[in-house]
Write a protein that holds these residues in place. Structure first.
Motif, mmCIF file in Angstrom:
data_model
loop_
_atom_site.group_PDB
_atom_site.id
_atom_site.type_symbol
_atom_site.label_atom_id
_atom_site.label_comp_id
_atom_site.label_asym_id
_atom_site.label_seq_id
_atom_site.Cartn_x
_atom_site.Cartn_y
_atom_site.Cartn_z
ATOM 1 N N UNK A 1 29.344 35.021 45.039
ATOM 2 C CA UNK A 1 30.690 34.818 44.506
ATOM 3 C C UNK A 1 31.347 36.166 44.287
ATOM 4 N N UNK A 2 32.443 36.421 44.991
ATOM 5 C CA UNK A 2 33.112 37.719 44.913
ATOM 6 C C UNK A 2 33.765 38.006 43.580
ATOM 7 N N UNK A 3 33.743 37.050 42.638
ATOM 8 C CA UNK A 3 34.418 37.265 41.357
ATOM 9 C C UNK A 3 33.767 38.359 40.535
ATOM 10 N N UNK A 4 32.500 38.701 40.858
ATOM 11 C CA UNK A 4 31.846 39.752 40.074
ATOM 12 C C UNK A 4 32.081 41.143 40.655
ATOM 13 N N UNK A 5 32.808 41.205 41.769
ATOM 14 C CA UNK A 5 33.030 42.516 42.398
ATOM 15 C C UNK A 5 33.852 43.424 41.491
ATOM 16 N N UNK A 6 33.520 44.697 41.520
ATOM 17 C CA UNK A 6 34.247 45.709 40.771
ATOM 18 C C UNK A 6 34.606 46.809 41.733
ATOM 19 N N UNK A 7 35.484 47.714 41.323
ATOM 20 C CA UNK A 7 35.990 48.703 42.273
ATOM 21 C C UNK A 7 34.906 49.659 42.743
ATOM 22 N N UNK A 8 33.755 49.775 42.049
ATOM 23 C CA UNK A 8 32.710 50.641 42.563
ATOM 24 C C UNK A 8 31.550 49.840 43.142
ATOM 25 N N UNK B 1 49.213 34.903 39.465
ATOM 26 C CA UNK B 1 48.365 35.991 39.906
ATOM 27 C C UNK B 1 49.123 37.290 39.972
ATOM 28 N N UNK B 2 48.444 38.365 39.575
ATOM 29 C CA UNK B 2 49.121 39.650 39.580
ATOM 30 C C UNK B 2 49.122 40.216 40.989
ATOM 31 N N UNK B 3 50.169 40.944 41.299
ATOM 32 C CA UNK B 3 50.224 41.625 42.582
ATOM 33 C C UNK B 3 49.383 42.877 42.493
ATOM 34 N N UNK C 1 45.576 29.534 45.680
ATOM 35 C CA UNK C 1 45.644 28.569 44.582
ATOM 36 C C UNK C 1 44.770 28.929 43.397
ATOM 37 N N UNK C 2 43.895 29.925 43.549
ATOM 38 C CA UNK C 2 43.004 30.317 42.461
ATOM 39 C C UNK C 2 42.552 31.748 42.710
ATOM 40 N N UNK C 3 41.679 32.254 41.853
ATOM 41 C CA UNK C 3 41.166 33.612 42.018
ATOM 42 C C UNK C 3 39.941 33.659 42.926
ATOM 43 N N UNK C 4 39.529 32.518 43.465
ATOM 44 C CA UNK C 4 38.341 32.472 44.310
ATOM 45 C C UNK C 4 38.562 33.269 45.595
ATOM 46 N N UNK C 5 37.555 34.081 46.006
ATOM 47 C CA UNK C 5 37.662 34.812 47.271
ATOM 48 C C UNK C 5 37.376 33.925 48.482
ATOM 49 N N UNK C 6 36.915 32.696 48.247
ATOM 50 C CA UNK C 6 36.584 31.759 49.315
ATOM 51 C C UNK C 6 37.874 31.201 49.914
ATOM 52 N N UNK C 7 38.162 31.556 51.166
ATOM 53 C CA UNK C 7 39.426 31.163 51.785
ATOM 54 C C UNK C 7 39.542 29.655 51.964
ATOM 55 N N UNK C 8 38.422 28.944 52.021
ATOM 56 C CA UNK C 8 38.480 27.491 52.197
ATOM 57 C C UNK C 8 39.052 26.789 50.973
ATOM 58 N N UNK C 9 39.145 27.513 49.865
ATOM 59 C CA UNK C 9 39.684 26.922 48.638
ATOM 60 C C UNK C 9 41.202 27.088 48.540
#
Length: 543
Positions: free
Chosen positions: A500-507, A1-3, A104-112
């Motif tokens: 699912x937060x994966x679709x979030x964009x900066x705007x 994952x990128x910082x 462990x992944x790009x998921x925003x769900x902390x339970x993962x």
């Protein structure tokens, strides 16, 4: 994952009266988080830690997520670059909770992700510590099973039961100054030490600002340039406040490292400078010898481990939401409401569109909370109101961009009450259908924003929806195209659907509102926040 490197928004040391945030003046405090000796949850490497900050409501005592740091790969001793900016009220007890996770992944769900430990304190405890620096042990706390996944997750209802020690968290606080300048600079290096056996070096730089007690606080990391002893790093922008907090002679330390995949980065050397020195721009004064103190002590003939040169330096003022409002910028507010069938039959009390004569439904509540804030900055109080995902009269075709008042030539409604009235009438004339397409309403507002890019107009689109986006690819494309426009998009999720937060964009400014007690509070915090962030991004200096 990128910082991820995030810059804080525009802040002042003591805020003036702010009609958006409230009338109580507060000191802005920047929190920096570091950890030492975290648990190692990865089998073949080290943990990839991230810190999540929660604040506790004064009245409700409920914990609410405030923000997250970046993820740092392969380290048990992270120094997070991303800061938390908090309002500090001397007379209040401001309880904080810091949760650490191995991502462990790009998921925003902390339970993962794997829980690494947590710590509790108050903001006053940090500020009041020696040097405003507080160290606390991380503990595992109590655990409960996640309601959906069944995975053990930390339970904090009892404030966390001290358990297994799992490292230390280091919290540093600094009051923010009034400086609103943003510096943009670029560096290169020459003849750095070779650190890799089969290659050269993979150099990156870490910037620190000095503290009064002689310690240093991390404020920026460059990207890694692979396999070279003569790297040219990308130009980066950083608030002058973050670099030196307005003290131009404050020491800035820069460390140069050779990146290693396992996180054990090799130290190449370091140098010091100051904002005043950097502000001279490209010159003989901004060529720095990179020195490794240990090598210098051991080797008499040691000169340096390379040089770093400042290639360019510019500074611009960062404008705030209030600056633009004072300058005459008008807010243009558009609302888009989800009329898909997943909301339920409006005539039934289980429907999210049910018109209860005694209280507002979730859609009306969200609309009223956001709209009543934004309408103060719109001079004519005339707002376009759209619906999507319904079959509309007279022929019953599915539309994802229909006017709530039924007038395609003039979709404007008078004030928030006018929008609510049109919304209620639409529920009686349209048939809820589907799918949930966002792209048409995003493109609708973007067309208007395209014609107004001189700073005189700013557009805010509020989308209220109950479910997952159906036209994901088209929506992403619409968002990317709108990113350069004077436009913000606020998405409020209602009901029980998972977002699912994966679709979030900066705007995007996404919220999911399930606790009615907190709906208005969350939206009021988020609505202007989205606009403010995008004002800085689109109309001020680039982010």
């Amino acid at each position: 994952m990128e910082e991820a490197m995030d810059k804080g928004g525009d802040m002042a040391s003591v805020s003036d009266f702010d009609s958006i945030a409230g009338s109580i003046p507060a000191t802005k405090v920047e929190l920096t988080v570091s950890c030492r000796h975290l648990l190692d949850k990865d089998t073949f490497s080290k943990s990839d830690p991230m810190c999540v900050l929660y604040t506790q409501g004064i009245e409700t005592k409920q914990w609410r997520e405030f923000g997250r740091t970046e993820v740092i790969d392969n380290t048990l001793n992270p120094d997070f670059v991303r800061k938390f900016i908090l309002d500090y009220f001397f007379e209040e007890k401001q309880s904080l909770r810091f949760d650490l996770y191995d991502v462990d992944s790009k998921s925003p769900d902390l339970s993962k992700h794997d829980f690494l430990g947590q710590a509790f304190c108050t903001l006053g405890e940090i500020v009041g510590s020696a040097g405003s620096r507080l160290e606390k042990p991380l503990t595992m706390g109590a655990f409960m099973l996640h309601s959906r996944t069944g995975k053990p997750t930390p339970s904090v209802s009892n404030g966390g039961i001290p358990g297994k020690k799992c490292g230390t968290i280091i919290l540093s606080a600094e009051e923010l100054g009034n400086c609103r300048d943003v510096a943009t600079m670029q560096f290169c290096a020459n003849k750095l030490d070779k650190k890799d056996f089969f290659g050269k070096s993979d150099p990156f730089m870490v910037f620190y600002r000095s503290n009064e007690d002689g310690t240093f606080t991390i404020c920026h990391k460059t990207e890694v340039v692979k396999n070279t002893l003569n790297p040219v790093w990308q130009a980066f922008s950083i608030p002058v406040r973050a670099l030196c907090n307005g003290d131009y002679d404050r020491t800035i330390k820069v460390e140069v490292y050779d990146w290693d995949r396992d996180g054990s980065h090799d130290f190449i050397g370091e140098f010091t400078t100051s904002y005043r020195e950097l502000a001279r721009g490209q010159s003989q004064f901004n060529v720095y010898e990179v020195v490794n103190p240990k090598k210098k002590m051991k080797k008499k003939k040691y000169i340096n481990s390379g040089t770093v040169t400042l290639l360019s330096f510019t500074v611009e003022s960062e404008y705030t939401f209030l600056d633009y409002i004072k300058g005459g910028t008008q807010i243009n507010f558009t609302v888009a409401i989800d009329f898909t069938a997943s909301n339920g039959n409006p005539s039934q009390s289980t429907s999210l569109h049910y018109m209860n004569p005694y209280q507002l439904n979730a859609y009306a509540m969200a609309l009223k909370a956001v709209g009543e804030i934004i309408q103060d900055y719109d001079s004519d109080k005339m707002f376009p109101a759209l619906g999507f995902g319904a079959k509309i009269p007279p022929d019953g075709h599915v539309s994802h961009e229909f006017p709530l008042n039924g007038n395609a030539d003039n979709p404007y409604c008078s004030g928030i009450e006018g929008i609510l009235e049109a919304y209620h009438k639409s529920l009686k004339t349209v048939q809820l259908y589907g799918p949930t397409n966002f792209a048409p309403v995003v493109n609708h507002v973007a067309r208007y924003a395209t014609t107004e890019q001189d700073g005189s107009q700013y557009f805010v689109l509020l989308i209220i929806t109950d479910g997952v986006i159906s036209d994901m690819a088209q929506t992403k494309e619409a968002i990317v195209n709108a990113a350069k426009l004077p436009m913000s998009i606020i998405i409020v999720g209602v009901g029980q659907a998972e977002f699912d937060g994966s679709w979030c964009h900066r705007n995007f400014c996404p919220f999911q509102l399930r606790n009615k007690e907190r709906q208005t509070q969350l939206i009021k915090q988020g609505a202007p926040g989205g606009a403010i962030h995008l004002f800085q991004l689109q109309l001020g200096s680039s982010s």
